[in-house]
Scaffold this motif. Structure first.
Motif, short mmCIF file in Angstrom:
data_model
loop_
_atom_site.label_atom_id
_atom_site.label_comp_id
_atom_site.label_asym_id
_atom_site.label_seq_id
_atom_site.Cartn_x
_atom_site.Cartn_y
_atom_site.Cartn_z
N ILE A 34 8.42 -1.65 -8.74
CA ILE A 34 7.45 -1.83 -6.37
C ILE A 34 8.65 -1.71 -6.34
CG2 ILE A 34 5.88 -2.31 -5.45
CD1 ILE A 34 4.24 -2.86 -8.14
N TYR A 35 9.38 -2.93 -6.12
CA TYR A 35 10.01 -3.30 -4.86
C TYR A 35 11.36 -2.48 -5.60
CZ TYR A 35 6.59 -5.85 -1.61
OH TYR A 35 5.60 -5.50 -1.23
N GLN A 36 12.64 -3.01 -4.94
CA GLN A 36 14.03 -2.49 -5.22
C GLN A 36 14.82 -3.80 -4.80
OE1 GLN A 36 15.19 0.12 -7.00
NE2 GLN A 36 13.06 0.73 -6.46
N ILE A 84 -0.61 -6.32 -11.72
CA ILE A 84 -0.42 -6.63 -10.18
C ILE A 84 -1.63 -7.04 -8.84
CG2 ILE A 84 0.30 -6.76 -7.87
CD1 ILE A 84 2.62 -7.01 -9.75
N GLU A 85 -3.11 -6.26 -9.76
CA GLU A 85 -3.81 -5.89 -9.54
C GLU A 85 -4.86 -5.39 -10.36
OE1 GLU A 85 -5.24 -5.41 -4.78
OE2 GLU A 85 -6.37 -3.36 -5.88
N GLU A 127 7.68 -1.39 0.20
CA GLU A 127 7.65 -2.00 1.22
C GLU A 127 7.35 -1.95 2.93
OE1 GLU A 127 11.88 -3.52 0.72
OE2 GLU A 127 11.89 -2.91 -0.60
N SER A 141 8.77 1.91 15.42
CA SER A 141 8.73 3.50 14.97
C SER A 141 7.73 5.13 14.98
CB SER A 141 6.89 2.90 14.07
OG SER A 141 6.53 2.52 14.61
N THR A 142 7.83 5.29 16.51
CA THR A 142 7.05 6.24 16.88
C THR A 142 9.19 7.12 17.72
OG1 THR A 142 6.93 5.83 19.16
CG2 THR A 142 5.14 5.88 17.75
N LEU A 143 9.20 8.27 17.60
CA LEU A 143 9.93 8.84 17.77
C LEU A 143 10.48 9.29 19.48
CD1 LEU A 143 9.75 12.43 16.07
CD2 LEU A 143 11.95 10.96 16.00
N ARG A 151 7.93 6.48 8.52
CA ARG A 151 8.86 5.58 9.18
C ARG A 151 8.83 6.09 11.00
NH1 ARG A 151 15.10 6.28 7.61
NH2 ARG A 151 15.29 5.42 10.05
N PHE A 152 8.47 7.44 11.00
CA PHE A 152 7.87 7.71 11.92
C PHE A 152 6.59 8.22 12.73
CE2 PHE A 152 12.40 9.20 11.42
CZ PHE A 152 12.79 8.53 12.09
N ARG A 153 6.09 7.72 12.97
CA ARG A 153 3.99 7.73 12.46
C ARG A 153 3.76 8.71 14.06
NH1 ARG A 153 1.90 3.32 9.25
NH2 ARG A 153 3.91 2.90 8.43
N ASP A 154 4.91 8.86 15.00
CA ASP A 154 3.94 10.68 15.61
C ASP A 154 4.32 11.82 14.99
OD1 ASP A 154 6.51 10.02 15.83
OD2 ASP A 154 6.71 9.89 18.15
N HIS A 210 16.55 -5.65 -15.64
CA HIS A 210 16.86 -4.10 -16.35
C HIS A 210 15.56 -5.07 -17.38
CE1 HIS A 210 18.06 -1.50 -19.04
NE2 HIS A 210 17.41 -2.49 -20.19
N ALA A 221 8.68 -5.65 -12.04
CA ALA A 221 7.93 -3.66 -12.44
C ALA A 221 7.92 -2.86 -11.51
CB ALA A 221 6.32 -4.42 -11.22
N THR A 226 1.52 -3.30 -15.82
CA THR A 226 1.58 -4.22 -14.52
C THR A 226 0.50 -4.30 -13.92
OG1 THR A 226 1.59 -2.57 -12.88
CG2 THR A 226 3.91 -3.69 -13.53
N PHE A 284 13.55 -9.23 3.13
CA PHE A 284 12.68 -8.19 3.65
C PHE A 284 13.03 -8.19 5.00
CE2 PHE A 284 9.73 -9.21 0.28
CZ PHE A 284 9.52 -8.36 -0.34
N LYS A 318 16.14 -10.82 -2.63
CA LYS A 318 15.16 -9.90 -2.45
C LYS A 318 14.55 -10.43 -0.11
CE LYS A 318 12.52 -6.46 -1.08
NZ LYS A 318 13.50 -4.58 -1.47
N LYS A 367 7.03 -8.17 -8.32
CA LYS A 367 6.90 -6.77 -7.83
C LYS A 367 8.68 -5.43 -8.02
CE LYS A 367 3.24 -6.47 -4.76
NZ LYS A 367 2.49 -6.44 -3.94
N ARG A 415 12.64 5.69 19.67
CA ARG A 415 13.90 6.09 19.37
C ARG A 415 14.62 6.87 20.18
NH1 ARG A 415 15.45 4.36 13.74
NH2 ARG A 415 13.53 2.68 13.72
#
Lengths: 408, 280
Positions: free
Chosen positions: A84-86, A102-103, B278, A30-32, B182-185, A93, A82, A100, A22, A20, A79, A35
């Motif tokens: 939750i994560y791939q 987990i919490e 994630e 992360s805003t348009l 993915r796009f917070r705006d 399997h 469970a 779970t 990350f 795994k 996780k 981008r």
């Protein structure tokens, strides 16, 4: 069901070459707008390899421990198990229904009373609303919260909170339980109850995957265990051995080179200490001891002069540098050290190791004089020894003792 | 119990059946939706009244502005009733979509701790809004009766219109919530779009206001629902959607748009779902 032969039974949980990774972006684009303004700027990522090529098989009905230090990938593995994560690479399997932990108390809302919270939590964990409602009385009885039904959760103490959450969680009839370190809270009595409950679930043939830092729990409950370190599986097998390996990782790390650079006292003109080590009574060398077991500490002394009044001493210091135990030859009636020049001597001290778990620094010393106040050779921290315990109380020493009870 | 029967027992309940999965999905959506709805009531002393008060107060303001100041509503029959009903329907759509935008991030603690179909989260937001719509429609009904509008067969069309609006809101909710991760705006953008939709939809006016563009605009889902609502609920003499569009067959256009948005939302969400936990 006997836990003796896990390999014979069909695996319930199969993890094949799972890795795994990350992706942690350097710059959070992360805003348009970002981008659009920088369409061709490739976002650079840090790759964080949380798990590297893990393969395990857990048999049906097995109690499997996962241990490792903080950040070793335990929770990521759980996780992934469970769902939750791939996993980035590899296959997981799991046959049967998974619960779970987990919490505890996922979805609990402080504004609501016990019933609503139990129903939310139980439906989140996989029961239907009807089942949750049917089991509500059992859940409350197990949590011993009958008197607090009408109280909103925000007025619960944290212990009551955990009790309610744990009671809900054990009411799920899952085949596979995935349990993170959820028992860290709650008082000792309730923890005991939780462990009893795990034992009952185990007796019912449930498969349990269990993450913890409590090695005594690992050796008490687990059939097998694995040790993770930096995302890799270091070891898998007998829980007690894994517990030892874990302790070594935890305490050994900064001191692995601690053999000969310890401070040395005395002028070594009349003799010197060349080695110190530990043995089992049977004679094989050991790196770790188990609390309560007999052990032998050995030291080799080379004499350069005749020493009719030689005194040998071995000091055990714990992590805080407290001298926990000193083996001192001067008070030994049956011990008559006649050390002659040019000879080498092996000195053995038999003792029962009643020390608490942890790492101890060993300081051997060769002394002389009427009151043993003359240092010939003293080597601080020449060796160290790891002590493990099956049932740790947390005390410095674990003296042998027994209880009795009678009507008075 | 011997290990043999246990193992056989295990093998039989290997994977949950489709029926069980659907039931779990529905149960979860309901639980989350109803909890959120009840929490709003618990939150304040007046509880339920507040969920009514907001659209009512808004209605009061618009009513004063458009009848007394702009004199817009004077030619429209049962203007107050139409205005209130339209506000209530649009409030549902705005609440469902607006609440859905950030819902995944707000429910991070759930998504990162338990495995459950994450689609439940935006859909439960829509469900909560739907509960609010239900209570608001009760108030609307009372208002209609007080205003001398008698119950008619057309009222039975309302569930269909609400269903269409719910599908539209669900599609938008799925799309927005998945994109927001993915796009917070997406959040401020949707706020503006939602405002534009409010003023662009026939809420304080009717579809006639669009003039020559009304055939085109009436084919969009929100305009279509509001237009048909006016005919069915308020004033049977007002043109129905089919009449505005110029043929019953054209009614399929807004339905098709709604379905397309719903499918798009489902597809985008399903694609995003495995990696959601994630990325939060």
């Amino acid at each position: 069901m006997t836990p003796s032969e896990p390999s014979v039974r069909s695996p319930t949980v199969t993890v094949e070459n799972v890795s795994k990774t990350f992706r942690v972006p350097h710059q959070q684009a992360s805003t348009l707008k970002e981008r659009v303004l920088h369409p061709f700027r490739s976002t650079s990522f840090d790759r964080l390899e949380a798990l590297k090529d893990i393969s395990i098989e857990v048999a049906d009905g097995e109690f499997f421990g996962i241990v490792g230090r903080n950040g070793s990938g335990k929770s990521t593995l759980l996780k992934c198990l469970a769902g939750i994560y791939q996993p980035t690479v590899g296959d997981i399997h799991v046959a049967g229904r998974v619960a779970t932990f987990i919490e505890l108390g996922v979805g609990f809302n402080p504004e609501l009373a016990a019933r609503d919270n139990v129903i939310i939590n139980a439906t989140m964990l996989g029961l239907s609303r009807k089942q949750a409602a049917q089991r509500f009385d059992d859940i409350i009885a197990f949590a011993e919260l009958e008197e607090f039904l009408e109280l909103r959760l925000k007025n619960y103490s944290s212990g009551m909170h955990v009790r309610l959450a744990f009671s809900t969680a054990v009411q799920l009839d899952a085949d596979v339980l995935i349990v993170d370190e959820v028992l860290a809270v709650g008082d000792a009595a309730f923890q005991q109850k939780c462990y009893q409950e795990f034992r009952r679930l185990k007796d019912e043939g449930k498969t349990i995957l269990f993450v913890t830092h409590d090695m005594s729990a690992v050796s008490r409950f687990c059939d097998r265990a694995m040790l993770l370190e930096r995302g890799e599986m270091v070891d898998i097998g007998d829980p007690t051995a894994i517990g030892r390996a874990y302790h070594e990782l935890n305490f050994n790390r900064p001191r692995t080179q601690r053999s000969d650079d310890g401070r040395r006292h005395g002028d070594q003109r009349e003799g010197e200490i060349t080695a110190v080590w530990f043995e089992q009574p049977a004679g094989s060398r050991v790196e770790a001891l188990l609390t309560g077991d007999p052990a032998v500490v050995c030291m080799v002394v080379g004499a350069h002069a005749d020493l009719p009044d030689a005194v040998f001493q071995v000091t055990f210091r714990d992590e805080t540098q407290l001298a926990v135990f000193i083996a001192h030859s001067q008070f030994q009636d049956a011990f008559d050290p006649r050390v002659e020049a040019g000879n080498s001597y092996l000195i053995k001290v038999d003792f029962d190791c009643h020390l608490g778990p942890g790492r101890y620094e060993i300081t051997p010393a060769l002394l002389r004089g009427e009151s043993a106040d003359e240092i010939v050779d003293l080597r601080e921290g020449l060796a160290s020894i790891m002590v493990h315990a099956v049932h740790a109380t947390g005390a410095v020493v674990e003296l042998p003792h027994h209880f009795s009870i009678e009507p008075s | 119990m011997s290990s043999g029967t246990l193992a056989a027992d295990r093998a039989r309940r290997h994977e949950p059946s489709l029926g069980n999965r659907v039931r779990r999905f529905a149960g979860l959506t309901y639980t989350l939706g109803v909890t959120e709805w009840r929490l709003r009531f618990f939150g304040s002393a007046l509880g339920y009244l507040w969920t009514l008060a907001r659209p009512l107060l808004f209605f009061g303001v618009l009513y004063v502005v458009f009848t007394q100041v702009a004199k817009l509503g004077n030619e429209i029959k049962h203007y107050p009733a139409y205005l209130l009903a339209a506000i209530v329907l649009y409030t549902f759509f705005a609440e469902a979509t607006g609440g859905a935008v950030q819902c995944l991030v707000e429910r991070e603690s759930l998504l990162r701790k338990v495995r459950f179909p994450s689609m439940v989260v935006p859909l439960s937001v829509v469900l909560t809004a739907l509960f609010n719509l239900g209570t608001n429609l009760l108030a609307v009904t009372a208002f209609l009766l007080v205003n001398g509008i008698t119950p008619q067969w057309g009222w039975l069309e309302m569930p269909v219109l609400v269903l269409l609006l719910t599908m539209l809101a669900s599609g938008a909710a799925l799309l927005l919530s998945a994109l927001f991760v993915r796009f917070r705006d997406v959040a401020p953008i949707w706020e503006v779009v939602s405002q534009m939709l409010f003023y662009g939809s026939p809420i304080f006016y009717t579809v006639d206001f669009y003039g020559e563009y009304k055939e085109i605009l009436a084919a969009t889902p929100i305009v279509a629902v509001l237009t048909q609502m006016r005919h069915a609920l308020i004033d049977p003499t007002a043109p129905s959607l089919a009449e505005v569009l110029g043929g019953a067959g054209y009614v399929l256009i807004p339905i098709a748009i709604t379905l397309a948005l719903l499918l798009l939302g489902l597809a985008v969400f399903r694609r995003a779902a495995p990696g959601l936990a994630e990325q939060l």
